[in-house]
Design an enzyme around this catalytic site. Structure first.
Site, PDB file in Angstrom:
ATOM      1  N   LYS A 128      75.227 -58.242 -55.604  1.00  0.00           N
ATOM      2  CA  LYS A 128      74.969 -58.344 -54.362  1.00  0.00           C
ATOM      3  C   LYS A 128      74.061 -59.443 -53.960  1.00  0.00           C
ATOM      4  O   LYS A 128      73.307 -59.968 -54.489  1.00  0.00           O
ATOM      5  CB  LYS A 128      74.094 -56.855 -54.374  1.00  0.00           C
ATOM      6  CG  LYS A 128      73.481 -56.543 -53.026  1.00  0.00           C
ATOM      7  CD  LYS A 128      72.711 -55.160 -53.180  1.00  0.00           C
ATOM      8  CE  LYS A 128      72.371 -54.613 -51.626  1.00  0.00           C
ATOM      9  NZ  LYS A 128      71.590 -53.587 -51.558  1.00  0.00           N
ATOM     10  N   LEU A 131      68.303 -54.875 -45.587  1.00  0.00           N
ATOM     11  CA  LEU A 131      68.765 -53.796 -46.417  1.00  0.00           C
ATOM     12  C   LEU A 131      68.309 -52.443 -46.142  1.00  0.00           C
ATOM     13  O   LEU A 131      68.650 -51.409 -46.654  1.00  0.00           O
ATOM     14  CB  LEU A 131      67.910 -54.079 -47.960  1.00  0.00           C
ATOM     15  CG  LEU A 131      68.141 -55.606 -48.637  1.00  0.00           C
ATOM     16  CD1 LEU A 131      67.920 -55.377 -50.072  1.00  0.00           C
ATOM     17  CD2 LEU A 131      69.479 -56.055 -48.494  1.00  0.00           C
ATOM     18  N   SER A 191      73.335 -50.221 -48.583  1.00  0.00           N
ATOM     19  CA  SER A 191      73.041 -51.638 -48.100  1.00  0.00           C
ATOM     20  C   SER A 191      73.963 -52.420 -49.110  1.00  0.00           C
ATOM     21  O   SER A 191      74.353 -53.785 -48.727  1.00  0.00           O
ATOM     22  CB  SER A 191      71.743 -52.242 -48.275  1.00  0.00           C
ATOM     23  OG  SER A 191      71.108 -52.206 -49.490  1.00  0.00           O
ATOM     24  N   VAL A 217      67.418 -48.121 -52.603  1.00  0.00           N
ATOM     25  CA  VAL A 217      66.339 -47.814 -51.893  1.00  0.00           C
ATOM     26  C   VAL A 217      66.449 -46.639 -51.260  1.00  0.00           C
ATOM     27  O   VAL A 217      65.397 -46.024 -50.831  1.00  0.00           O
ATOM     28  CB  VAL A 217      65.416 -48.695 -51.395  1.00  0.00           C
ATOM     29  CG1 VAL A 217      65.882 -49.136 -49.882  1.00  0.00           C
ATOM     30  CG2 VAL A 217      63.845 -48.639 -51.309  1.00  0.00           C
ATOM     31  N   GLY A 218      67.442 -46.033 -50.687  1.00  0.00           N
ATOM     32  CA  GLY A 218      67.811 -44.740 -50.077  1.00  0.00           C
ATOM     33  C   GLY A 218      69.289 -44.211 -50.330  1.00  0.00           C
ATOM     34  O   GLY A 218      69.623 -43.317 -49.500  1.00  0.00           O
ATOM     35  N   GLY A 219      69.891 -44.829 -50.940  1.00  0.00           N
ATOM     36  CA  GLY A 219      71.296 -44.442 -51.185  1.00  0.00           C
ATOM     37  C   GLY A 219      72.060 -45.722 -51.072  1.00  0.00           C
ATOM     38  O   GLY A 219      73.379 -45.654 -50.880  1.00  0.00           O
ATOM     39  N   SER A 220      71.577 -46.946 -51.183  1.00  0.00           N
ATOM     40  CA  SER A 220      72.371 -48.274 -50.941  1.00  0.00           C
ATOM     41  C   SER A 220      73.486 -48.568 -52.010  1.00  0.00           C
ATOM     42  O   SER A 220      74.193 -49.248 -51.731  1.00  0.00           O
ATOM     43  CB  SER A 220      71.248 -49.357 -50.955  1.00  0.00           C
ATOM     44  OG  SER A 220      70.517 -49.184 -49.934  1.00  0.00           O
TER      45      SER A 220
END
Length: 547
Positions: A119, A168, A194, A215-218
């Site tokens: 990434k 992101l 992201s 960080v939240g589902g990336s």
């Protein structure tokens, strides 16, 4: 005005140069593959690309498959997928040099000769980590991140970097520099974010193993949208890279993890990373090697499950995915126990969104200073820059209206250290309560819905509220993986006509539109375990995948 015009012109010049570098990267890949094919016309690329990672790795280890054949097979496939989806930002040309030096190292690591994708936000020496920001162009990393260093020591060959959304903080994949990345399964759909470039590349078959952040589902959104598997470990099991000032100390924990087409490949990636090199290079990572006994166990599991979080109404396909998986698990001899979630809206807005912007969004706004574009976050920027008294008034006005719920978190930021400390304490208490409920039911793992199918291009930016199913486990810092289990059917599409959501507001109506026209697209479930139990999470994922 003249100075502003000159500055903007300079920024556009940097964007143009970055796009030209991206184009040159694709040309370099094409030339490298053409040279290889001219020299080795009899190599069967298709058969190489069809091998699962464990089998491919074994053949590389025993020498029955030359590493050059594997490398250029994947460079060629990656080029094809990049042309179709715009997922690659840069070709790491030094990977060709690493390929030639691979045999000189003597020791064959677990990923010897395996091409891997990285990434954008994970540092590779000599290459930019832009995060979609123009200001980060032409600032090559001084050294590889720890994850990349360990991968190289294990014999892996990082060969491309992949696209991300600006900052992101999005589960789409678009920025002003490299543009929009498309879903390889259907180009009108988002690949998720992201880690969207990774999702598109792995999902399209252009990479056999990729690494991203969450960080939240990336990691989980791209995996679910592109029909592949991913694992978000406990935050510190694999030390996440220090990407920018936003992520230095969040109540919502960032994690780095693998993405692949199957669970066994994820397990091999984790085995390779959880080694002495990782523990030596980063002393903050707990020295916990991969636990083979837990991963290979065949003991029946006690599994908690829920079909909805009562905040984001699941699509018919999401609900069916959980029900069918539950039934298959029960038929296989596992015990399924209903688990009740409460106050998810409070967790999302007060722990996650307010927690991420607890400094009044000062750090976040600073990242966008001097950029040409503020992505699709105009209202957020306006509210963040508003004076405190106006934020308070907006928060008070918004509370009675579900339509404005997502902006309560945005406009009522914390302003004192006491409030931030209180937030950390509140999250800790919530985590203890959640674990207590888990232990009371004597659970091993949890089966949960995963947002899907893939939303249309542009919809994720309008539907930030739909992160509730994933971000919960960032706030709790539990390992969570995604496994595709079914596809949207005509019946699901018919049932979607009655979808109204829990609040029947603009967001619910927009989400219903975003789900439509998805027959044949994959739908996944989430598999969750307690902190530091990645092996158990993977074992559960493997069980779901097998069934």
């Amino acid at each position: 005005l003249l100075l502003r015009w000159r500055r903007r012109r300079g920024l556009w010049r940097k964007v143009k140069e970055a796009r030209q570098r991206q184009e040159r990267s694709l040309v370099q890949m094409e030339m490298a593959v053409r040279r290889f094919r001219e020299q080795h016309p009899s190599v069967n690329m298709i058969s190489i690309l069809s091998l699962p990672l464990p089998e491919l790795s074994k053949k590389l280890q025993d020498g029955s498959l030359p590493r050059e054949h594997v490398f250029y097979a994947y460079v060629g496939k990656a080029l094809q997928i990049a042309t179709e989806t715009n997922c690659i930002t840069e070709y790491l040309q030094e990977s060709e040099t690493q390929l030639q030096k691979a045999k000189m190292t003597g020791k064959l690591g677990l990923l010897y000769g395996v091409p891997v994708s990285i990434k954008d936000s994970i540092n590779c020496q000599g290459h930019d980590s832009t995060l979609g920001f123009i200001k980060n162009l032409n600032k090559p990393a001084a050294e590889d991140s720890v994850v990349v260093q360990v991968l190289r020591r294990q014999g892996a060959i990082p060969f491309v970097k992949t696209n991300v959304p600006q900052s992101l903080i999005s589960y789409d994949c678009k920025n002003l520099i490299f543009g929009q990345t498309f879903n390889p399964l259907l180009y009108t759909r988002s690949p998720g974010g992201s880690s969207g470039g990774e999702g598109a590349l792995v999902g399209g078959g252009g990479s056999i193993l990729g690494f991203g952040t969450d960080v939240g589902g990336s990691l989980r959104f791209p995996a679910a949208f592109c029909g592949i598997c991913a694992l978000k470990p406990t935050g510190n099991r694999l030390r996440p890279p220090t990407m920018n000032i936003l992520f230095w100390s969040l109540p919502v924990v960032t994690a780095v993890g693998p993405m692949a087409k199957d669970v066994e490949s994820l397990a091999l990636g984790m085995r390779a990373l959880l080694c002495e090199d990782m523990f030596h290079l980063d002393s903050t990572v707990p020295p916990l090697p991969f636990n083979e006994e837990v991963y290979s166990s065949t003991q029946p599991l006690r599994i908690g499950y829920y079909e909805t979080d009562f905040f984001t109404m699941p699509s018919p396909a999401m609900r069916r995915a959980v029900r069918e998986t539950k039934q298959l698990l029960e038929d296989a001899g596992h015990t399924l126990v209903p688990f009740e979630l409460t106050n998810v809206d409070y967790v999302v807005f007060n722990f996650c969104i307010r927690g991420m912007f607890a400094d009044g969004a000062t750090s976040f706004l600073k990242m966008f200073k001097g950029e040409l574009e503020k992505s699709s976050m105009g209202l957020f920027f306006w509210s963040a820059k508003s004076p405190n008294w106006l934020k308070s008034v907006l928060s008070w006005i918004a509370k009675p209206f579900h339509l404005l719920m997502p902006f309560i978190g945005f406009v009522s930021f914390f302003s004192t250290v006491d409030e931030v400390w209180s937030l950390h304490h509140e999250i800790e208490e919530f985590c203890h309560q959640f674990i207590a409920q888990w232990k009371k039911l004597n659970l091993d793992v949890m089966l949960c819905p995963m947002l899907g199918p893939a939303l249309g291009i542009g919809y994720p930016g309008k539907l930030s509220v739909a992160v509730s199913y994933t971000m919960l486990y960032n706030a709790l810092d539990f390992p969570a993986g995604v496994v595709p289990v079914t596809m949207v059917t005509d019946k699901d599409e018919e049932e979607l006509k009655g979808y109204q959501g829990y609040f029947r507001d603009w967001w619910d109506r927009t989400l219903a539109k975003a789900f439509r026209g998805s027959v044949g697209l994959p739908v996944a479930v989430q598999c969750v375990a307690l902190p530091w139990q990645e092996e158990l999470c993977l074992r559960f994922m493997k069980e779901v995948e097998t069934l």
